[in-house]
Design a protein around this motif. Structure first.
Motif, PDB file in Angstrom:
ATOM      1  N   VAL A 150       0.850  -1.188   0.000  1.00  0.00           N
ATOM      2  CA  VAL A 150       0.000   0.000   0.000  1.00  0.00           C
ATOM      3  C   VAL A 150       0.886   1.238   0.000  1.00  0.00           C
ATOM      4  O   VAL A 150       1.999   1.220   0.524  1.00  0.00           O
ATOM      5  CB  VAL A 150      -0.953   0.024   1.218  1.00  0.00           C
ATOM      6  N   PRO A 151       0.412   2.347  -0.578  1.00  0.00           N
ATOM      7  CA  PRO A 151       1.227   3.565  -0.612  1.00  0.00           C
ATOM      8  C   PRO A 151       1.438   4.140   0.781  1.00  0.00           C
ATOM      9  O   PRO A 151       0.538   4.121   1.617  1.00  0.00           O
ATOM     10  CB  PRO A 151       0.414   4.510  -1.497  1.00  0.00           C
ATOM     11  N   GLN A 152       2.626   4.677   1.017  1.00  0.00           N
ATOM     12  CA  GLN A 152       2.979   5.240   2.318  1.00  0.00           C
ATOM     13  C   GLN A 152       2.894   6.768   2.346  1.00  0.00           C
ATOM     14  O   GLN A 152       2.845   7.367   3.405  1.00  0.00           O
ATOM     15  CB  GLN A 152       4.397   4.810   2.697  1.00  0.00           C
ATOM     16  N   PHE A 153       2.893   7.400   1.189  1.00  0.00           N
ATOM     17  CA  PHE A 153       2.819   8.859   1.110  1.00  0.00           C
ATOM     18  C   PHE A 153       2.141   9.244  -0.195  1.00  0.00           C
ATOM     19  O   PHE A 153       1.962   8.408  -1.093  1.00  0.00           O
ATOM     20  CB  PHE A 153       4.215   9.498   1.216  1.00  0.00           C
ATOM     21  N   GLU A 154       1.743  10.484  -0.278  1.00  0.00           N
ATOM     22  CA  GLU A 154       1.067  10.962  -1.482  1.00  0.00           C
ATOM     23  C   GLU A 154       1.989  10.830  -2.694  1.00  0.00           C
ATOM     24  O   GLU A 154       3.136  11.276  -2.668  1.00  0.00           O
ATOM     25  CB  GLU A 154       0.663  12.425  -1.311  1.00  0.00           C
ATOM     26  N   GLY A 155       1.483  10.187  -3.734  1.00  0.00           N
ATOM     27  CA  GLY A 155       2.270   9.983  -4.939  1.00  0.00           C
ATOM     28  C   GLY A 155       3.098   8.715  -4.935  1.00  0.00           C
ATOM     29  O   GLY A 155       3.790   8.428  -5.914  1.00  0.00           O
ATOM     30  N   HIS A 156       3.036   7.942  -3.850  1.00  0.00           N
ATOM     31  CA  HIS A 156       3.794   6.687  -3.766  1.00  0.00           C
ATOM     32  C   HIS A 156       3.089   5.635  -4.609  1.00  0.00           C
ATOM     33  O   HIS A 156       1.952   5.273  -4.339  1.00  0.00           O
ATOM     34  CB  HIS A 156       3.873   6.236  -2.300  1.00  0.00           C
ATOM     35  N   VAL A 339      24.780   6.817  -2.859  1.00  0.00           N
ATOM     36  CA  VAL A 339      24.634   7.907  -1.894  1.00  0.00           C
ATOM     37  C   VAL A 339      23.523   8.841  -2.358  1.00  0.00           C
ATOM     38  O   VAL A 339      23.513   9.280  -3.517  1.00  0.00           O
ATOM     39  CB  VAL A 339      25.952   8.700  -1.743  1.00  0.00           C
ATOM     40  N   ALA A 340      22.582   9.124  -1.464  1.00  0.00           N
ATOM     41  CA  ALA A 340      21.508  10.088  -1.742  1.00  0.00           C
ATOM     42  C   ALA A 340      20.923  10.533  -0.410  1.00  0.00           C
ATOM     43  O   ALA A 340      20.874   9.752   0.555  1.00  0.00           O
ATOM     44  CB  ALA A 340      20.422   9.471  -2.621  1.00  0.00           C
ATOM     45  N   GLY A 341      20.497  11.768  -0.354  1.00  0.00           N
ATOM     46  CA  GLY A 341      19.926  12.294   0.874  1.00  0.00           C
ATOM     47  C   GLY A 341      18.474  11.887   1.064  1.00  0.00           C
ATOM     48  O   GLY A 341      17.763  11.598   0.102  1.00  0.00           O
ATOM     49  N   SER A 342      18.033  11.846   2.317  1.00  0.00           N
ATOM     50  CA  SER A 342      16.645  11.512   2.630  1.00  0.00           C
ATOM     51  C   SER A 342      15.713  12.638   2.193  1.00  0.00           C
ATOM     52  O   SER A 342      16.037  13.815   2.306  1.00  0.00           O
ATOM     53  CB  SER A 342      16.493  11.274   4.132  1.00  0.00           C
ATOM     54  N   ARG A 343      14.539  12.249   1.696  1.00  0.00           N
ATOM     55  CA  ARG A 343      13.519  13.215   1.288  1.00  0.00           C
ATOM     56  C   ARG A 343      12.248  13.055   2.137  1.00  0.00           C
ATOM     57  O   ARG A 343      11.176  13.474   1.747  1.00  0.00           O
ATOM     58  CB  ARG A 343      13.177  13.010  -0.204  1.00  0.00           C
ATOM     59  N   ASN A 344      12.403  12.428   3.292  1.00  0.00           N
ATOM     60  CA  ASN A 344      11.225  12.150   4.130  1.00  0.00           C
ATOM     61  C   ASN A 344      10.441  13.407   4.483  1.00  0.00           C
ATOM     62  O   ASN A 344       9.206  13.410   4.468  1.00  0.00           O
ATOM     63  CB  ASN A 344      11.658  11.451   5.418  1.00  0.00           C
ATOM     64  N   SER A 345      11.157  14.486   4.795  1.00  0.00           N
ATOM     65  CA  SER A 345      10.476  15.702   5.261  1.00  0.00           C
ATOM     66  C   SER A 345       9.674  16.373   4.159  1.00  0.00           C
ATOM     67  O   SER A 345       8.811  17.218   4.447  1.00  0.00           O
ATOM     68  CB  SER A 345      11.502  16.688   5.819  1.00  0.00           C
ATOM     69  N   GLU A 346       9.918  16.017   2.900  1.00  0.00           N
ATOM     70  CA  GLU A 346       9.219  16.649   1.785  1.00  0.00           C
ATOM     71  C   GLU A 346       7.921  15.935   1.426  1.00  0.00           C
ATOM     72  O   GLU A 346       7.158  16.441   0.603  1.00  0.00           O
ATOM     73  CB  GLU A 346      10.134  16.669   0.555  1.00  0.00           C
ATOM     74  N   LYS A 347       7.677  14.759   2.030  1.00  0.00           N
ATOM     75  CA  LYS A 347       6.532  13.947   1.651  1.00  0.00           C
ATOM     76  C   LYS A 347       5.334  14.209   2.546  1.00  0.00           C
ATOM     77  O   LYS A 347       5.468  14.558   3.717  1.00  0.00           O
ATOM     78  CB  LYS A 347       6.897  12.457   1.701  1.00  0.00           C
ATOM     79  N   ARG A 348       4.162  14.032   1.980  1.00  0.00           N
ATOM     80  CA  ARG A 348       2.909  14.095   2.741  1.00  0.00           C
ATOM     81  C   ARG A 348       2.511  12.654   3.039  1.00  0.00           C
ATOM     82  O   ARG A 348       2.034  11.935   2.180  1.00  0.00           O
ATOM     83  CB  ARG A 348       1.836  14.823   1.931  1.00  0.00           C
ATOM     84  N   TRP A 349       2.711  12.254   4.270  1.00  0.00           N
ATOM     85  CA  TRP A 349       2.652  10.847   4.638  1.00  0.00           C
ATOM     86  C   TRP A 349       1.238  10.388   4.938  1.00  0.00           C
ATOM     87  O   TRP A 349       0.505  11.028   5.682  1.00  0.00           O
ATOM     88  CB  TRP A 349       3.546  10.588   5.854  1.00  0.00           C
ATOM     89  N   TYR A 350       0.872   9.237   4.357  1.00  0.00           N
ATOM     90  CA  TYR A 350      -0.332   8.539   4.784  1.00  0.00           C
ATOM     91  C   TYR A 350      -0.028   7.726   6.043  1.00  0.00           C
ATOM     92  O   TYR A 350      -0.886   7.541   6.892  1.00  0.00           O
ATOM     93  CB  TYR A 350      -0.833   7.580   3.692  1.00  0.00           C
TER      94      TYR A 350
END
Length: 732
Positions: A150-156, A339-350
């Motif tokens: 199931v999707p975890q955030f908007e657009g997932h 290597v890549a930075g986290s984008r968690n703070s940019e997501k709208r989480w379900y």
């Protein structure tokens, strides 16, 4: 308040609700997007009707990108709109797909000789077997995990749902045949099957044994193996806890596994480098007495009459030095060692309790390509095989704890694979390099080339585009074209049929129509464009049957539009006044595509229509386009513009004009026209790079945007559309 989900023009109530929400900054919007004031349109109306579909912000605040999607204020930037979630899921049920969706290619990719081999890792876990029945429940396959995500955030994008091949079962060898055909169609040179051996016990062996038993009669794609030599655990991640099937890695096991591998090495389809079978070992560093294993294997290979073996380690779990363990090469295995930075703070989480991370796919591409470039020309580069992945996402296997590489598009995959192929070509002898793709079918990890309901065959199109773009025109083809152009002479009429030939099997159909035109109404001049990948027989046939005044070799970019722009620019210099735009249309994504083509050719290339077009251009100096009434479509229909707004806006930034003035377009992009009416479209600014790689999308490309704009660009210059009454077959 009215429902705007149809993208219809907003009502006064919608506009008032937006202003009342407090999320729309009118002054900022006008300053940020000057085209709004130029269009003379109410800024709130513009945002609701066009701006949000162009990805424009409603205000400079972080929530401005999501504000006012239906006139309501959002409580916070990370608060999900569950009504929107429902509509998104319902749209999937109704068949919604990405703007990048691409149908199955209709022709086999034309690759140049000498390119590195492109191999896709292949997971054989799409069938039930005894051990999985015991460990996970009867009937368990990889699809069990895939379908429950199931999707975890908007657009997932979850769950991942297959398209052409369906929820297949690899006990059915017809599935393997379909996979092989699809891989060959798009330029995959080999499958690299994951091979599971545990001290004499095999798992997931049934598809591989069926492949071997076929002997190449129907399963004729080359292959090789990757030994997944870690313990089989309940956690899916190679950890040593909760072991279900354990590795031995003893001296006896080293000899035994090689004896089994020899059955595959002996197959004529098995991939070799310098005559040596390629064998990938996933985690060599965990093998006890690895030096002894390498010695046993190399000696056994020579004893079996082989010139040796080509040992490849992956860079999983931080490994980086194949020389230190006596291996011949290393291949990347993303997402390991990226290597890549986290984008968690940019997501709208379900799911606000999600314990994993979201990473930026484009950052991974940048990192991996930079690492490749740093190795260029070094000794290490000769032993380095790059690997690309798609949007790796293991939510299906680790619900709520997934690692997700977000933002993979066919364009970004094309960028990564292009640089990987070029790196390998620079650093390996012709035909000796390898480029891996992770993977053909890792559905539970979100990285697969196989078509799905969201993107269709788009990732496969990215692969074929990379390969075809590296095929130059054959010298014999260039000579044929140069000789034909030299012998053709100057124009012999005011009209030119501008014809782009992509499908060589349609040459005869078009030649018959054009022969009738020449015989009955004197339209004699034809200018043709053909792909640079055509061979000399195809080019010669086109020239012999169509007798063109000019022949142009064009890259496969911009569908029929970019080749037309190239031809039309030359036609203007040659003095042509008007012409007919035609191309070899097949439209595989719609029912009745062939019927549509037949109807368009019969209408536009009939002597009656050609005579009417000539009269229209001669008697009305402002007639810019002459087209069948049945092919005129409205730009006000949301389905015709939804995916094209961004590309249309980019063109208008060059030509001038306003989105709100768009009215009609000619569906199918075939019509009679006056060259002067297309002056803006013929701007040299619109070159091959402007159109980008050919990724097969059925809508939303720069070519589709030009189709929507041809009438309007003439309108800006003072020209009009004139239609002739004919109800041409319409597949839509």
């Amino acid at each position: 308040m009215s429902d705007n989900r149809t993208n219809s023009r907003p009502t006064p109530e919608d506009i008032a609700a937006l202003r009342a929400s407090g999320t729309f900054d009118e002054a900022w919007y006008l300053g940020e997007y000057p085209d709004v004031a130029k269009a003379g349109m109410d800024p709130a109306e513009h945002f609701l009707w066009l701006g949000r579909r162009l990805g424009r912000m409603a205000s400079p605040s972080p929530s401005g990108a999501v504000a006012a999607l239906d006139g309501r204020a959002e409580p916070s930037a990370n608060a999900p709109d569950f009504e929107s979630v429902w509509h998104a899921k319902f749209a999937v049920a109704q068949g919604a797909r990405s703007p990048d969706f691409a149908p199955r290619a209709m022709t086999t990719v034309r690759k140049p000789d000498g390119l590195p081999k492109v191999a896709a890792f292949y997971l054989p876990q799409f069938h039930p077997f005894k051990e999985n029945n015991e460990w996970w429940g009867r009937g368990f396959t990889e699809w069990t995990n895939v379908t429950k995500a199931v999707p975890q955030f908007e657009g997932h994008y979850q769950p991942r749902l297959p398209l052409d091949l369906g929820f297949y079962d690899l006990r059915n060898t017809e599935v393997l045949k379909d996979q092989v055909d699809l891989a060959k169609l798009n330029g995959i040179d080999a499958f690299c099957f994951h091979y599971y051996w545990f001290d004499g016990h095999r798992l997931l062996e049934r598809p591989l044994e069926a492949y071997l038993a076929d002997g190449g009669q129907s399963l004729d794609l080359p292959f090789f193996l990757c030994w997944a030599n870690e313990n089989w655990t309940r956690r899916w991640d190679g950890s040593e806890s909760d072991i279900l099937m354990e590795q031995s890695h003893s001296l006896e096991d080293h000899a035994n596994v090689f004896r089994d591998l020899m059955r595959f090495f002996s197959d004529p389809r098995y991939t070799k480098i310098d005559g040596k079978p390629v064998i990938v070992v996933y985690r060599p560093s965990i093998i006890n007495d690895l030096t002894a294993m390498v010695s046993i294997w190399r000696s056994a290979a020579v004893d079996a009459g082989l010139p040796g073996i080509h040992l490849v380690a992956t860079n999983a779990f931080g490994f980086s030095d194949p020389d230190s363990i006596g291996f011949d090469a290393i291949c990347e295995f993303p997402p390991h060692n990226v290597v890549a930075g986290s984008r968690n703070s940019e997501k709208r989480w379900y799911n606000p309790n999600h314990e994993g991370n979201v990473y930026d796919y484009s950052e991974v591409v940048d990192y991996c390509t930079a690492r490749m470039v740093s190795l260029d020309g070094t000794t290490a580069s000769k032993r380095y095989y790059p690997t690309v992945m798609m949007s790796w996402d293991n939510e299906a296997r680790k619900p709520g704890k997934s690692s997700i590489f977000d933002g993979c598009t066919p364009t970004e995959l094309h960028r990564w694979l292009s640089q990987s192929v070029d790196f390998s070509a620079r650093n390996h002898d012709a035909g000796q390099g390898l480029v891996f793709i992770n993977a053909w079918n890792e559905w539970a990890e979100g990285t697969y080339l196989e078509p799905d309901r969201h993107l269709g065959h788009a990732y496969l199109w990215a692969v074929r585009a990379v390969l075809e773009e590296r095929r130059p025109p054959a010298p014999s083809v260039e000579e044929i074209v140069a000789a034909a152009n030299s012998a053709a002479g100057a124009r012999s009429s005011d009209a030119a049929i501008c014809l782009h030939l992509f499908y060589p099997d349609l040459i005869d159909e078009l030649a018959d129509h054009i022969a009738l035109l020449r015989h009955e109404c004197g339209v004699t001049d034809v200018l043709i464009s053909v792909p640079v990948t055509w061979d000399s027989n195809e080019v010669s046939k086109a020239i012999d049957r169509l007798m063109p005044k000019r022949t142009y070799l064009t890259p496969n970019r911009g569908r029929d539009i970019f080749p037309f722009l190239q031809v039309a620019r030359e036609a203007v210099q040659m003095g042509y006044v008007y012409g007919c735009k035609i191309h070899t249309k097949k439209s595989p994504h719609v029912r009745g595509g062939d019927r549509w083509r037949h109807a368009l050719y019969s209408s536009l290339l009939s002597p009656k229509t050609a005579a009417a077009a000539r009269d229209a251009f001669q008697h009305n100096s402002k007639c810019g386009i002459f087209a069948a009434s049945g092919m005129i479509k409205s730009c006000g229909d949301p389905s015709t513009m939804r995916d094209n707004l961004r590309a249309v806006s980019r063109i208008l930034d060059v030509t001038g004009g306003s989105l709100v003035e768009l009215d009609r377009f000619v569906a199918g992009s075939m019509f009679w026209f006056r060259f002067d009416a297309l002056r803006l479209a013929l701007d040299e600014h619109f070159d091959a790079d402007w159109f980008g790689p050919e990724l097969g999308a059925i809508d939303g490309t720069m070519a589709h945007a030009f189709e929507r704009l041809m009438i309007y660009l003439g309108f800006i210059e003072g020209f009009t559309l004139q239609v002739y009454t004919e109800a041409v077959y319409d597949p839509y």
